[in-house]
Design an enzyme around this catalytic site. Structure first.
Site, PDB file in Angstrom:
ATOM      1  CG  ASP A  76     -10.191  -5.860 -13.493  1.00  0.00           C
ATOM      2  OD1 ASP A  76      -9.243  -6.484 -13.981  1.00  0.00           O
ATOM      3  OD2 ASP A  76     -10.156  -5.328 -12.365  1.00  0.00           O
ATOM      4  CD  GLU A 116      -4.225  -6.016 -11.644  1.00  0.00           C
ATOM      5  OE1 GLU A 116      -3.028  -5.858 -11.335  1.00  0.00           O
ATOM      6  OE2 GLU A 116      -4.986  -5.059 -11.943  1.00  0.00           O
TER       7      GLU A 116
END
Length: 409
Positions: free
Chosen positions: A80, A174
């Site tokens: 991400d 994350e």
């Protein structure tokens, strides 16, 4: 090694911003699209045990090519990108052989300047990958993803490099603090691992902040301002008074190194109800507790002036300093330092002024320091990476894999 840049440029085209307002895992559909593309790539390269679960966790293995028993080690990166700036329709540009001065980003007036970012002065002669000034780049952490996969491709193509089993993992979310939530350490199978999620070449980190989130909610009373005397409680006024008492020198823009901070990340305001959202950071756990206590004392002080509580405080811990979980295994750090030295790199041991998946994974039984990617200025439109830095990260991963086997044999 040029394939790492080509791979990275392909990866940044995927929109993978995580979404803190969505409780699903992954929190955005683009992360799963990217994970599925990576899965197909890992299978095509010939890696073993390639799996992608319903939560977007992608894992694979490179089998050992020696008979000697060698610890399985791992490399981890997150898929991400941060919600702080748009990750949609990223248009990367390559600045070849940078010779100093301002870099025009795209067709607008936005520039990447060594006046604002003096580290550019150390990168003359390098090939830079920048944004067009409208989005983030995604080097955090697609550079890490590209570097790990390129290193695995290199090891597959060079069987003369002897190594034990290598486990690789790519995680979702994350950037919103959930990257390790559903990570299956036992399934991953490594004895220790490294997140490839740092910045400039040479960074090696095994200390990070202790972190907490704080929500301060102000409960007002809204009546017509013409008849408000002795009746109205303006929650916005309370919120402004509260924030004005925060130590102005203990903010991200005023601290570095081992200094902690309070950071106001967002707010909502109205007469009847207001909320201030803070993150608290400190390398020392006692220091973090002191920051929590300070907020509580400030809340109590305001509430004493009213008949009922007009301010409420909610604090939640996020992650803790991995140092205590990594230091008992000095070989993990020593191997990484020596691998860098072997690749002509001077290791820079420094604390992470943030957190990584590795911080939480270390507390889940997988000691996991952090290694550089060659990226800079993460989370904003001035993010950039150097091709040379990404190539060096690949070299370090390959050498670290080999060195782990050499130290055991």
């Amino acid at each position: 090694m040029n394939s790492v840049a080509e791979r990275f440029l392909r990866y940044v085209c995927f929109d993978t911003q995580s979404n803190p307002d969505n409780s699903a895992c992954p929190s955005s559909p683009g992360q799963m699209v990217f994970a599925q593309a990576l899965k197909a790539e890992l299978v095509s390269l010939g890696l073993s045990d390639v799996t992608l679960d319903d939560n977007g966790y992608l894992m694979a293995r490179l089998p050992a090519n020696i008979d000697t028993a060698v610890p399985a080690i791992g490399f981890i990166a997150h898929m991400d990108t941060a919600p702080d700036a748009s990750g949609y329709n990223v248009k990367a540009q390559i600045v070849e052989n940078y010779q100093g001065g301002d870099i025009a980003l795209g067709k607008g007036d936005e520039v990447l300047s060594p006046i604002q970012y003096p580290e550019l002065n150390q990168l003359r002669g390098c090939n830079l990958i920048t944004t067009d000034g409208t989005t983030l780049l995604g080097a955090d952490n697609k550079a890490g993803v590209a570097e790990i996969i390129t290193a695995m491709e290199w090891l597959l193509a060079h069987p003369e490099i002897k190594h034990g089993e290598v486990c690789i993992g790519f995680t979702p979310d994350e950037e919103i603090g959930r990257g390790a939530d559903k990570f299956d350490v036992e399934k991953f199978g490594a004895e220790w691992a490294y997140t490839i999620d740092g910045g400039p070449v040479g960074e090696l980190e095994f200390e990070n902040f202790n972190a907490a989130n704080a929500k301060v909610v102000f409960h007002g009373v809204n009546v017509h301002p013409g008849t408000a005397k002795d009746k109205m409680v303006n929650s916005m006024t309370l919120a402004c008074q509260f924030h004005a008492q925060m130590p102005s020198e203990e903010t991200p823009e005023c601290t570095d190194g081992y200094q902690g901070f309070y950071h106001l990340t967002s707010s909502t305001m109205s007469v009847a109800s207001s909320q201030l959202n803070y993150i608290l950071r400190d390398f020392d756990l006692d220091g973090l507790q002191a920051r929590k206590a300070r907020l509580k004392a400030m809340v109590d002080d305001i509430n004493q002036g009213f008949k009922s509580d007009v301010v409420t405080l909610i604090i939640e811990d996020s992650y803790f300093n991995m140092k205590e979980k990594v230091e008992p295994f000095p070989n993990i750090i020593d191997n990484a330092k020596q691998a860098m030295i072997d690749c002509g790199i001077t290791p820079m041991i420094k604390p992470i002024r943030g957190g990584t998946d590795g911080a939480r994974l270390s507390f889940m039984g997988l000691p996991c320091p952090n290694i550089f990617t060659g990226g800079y200025n993460f989370h904003g439109i001035h993010e950039f990476a150097t091709i040379e830095g990404m190539q060096k990260a690949v070299e370090v991963i390959v050498r670290l894999t080999e060195k782990t086997a050499l130290n055991i044999r």
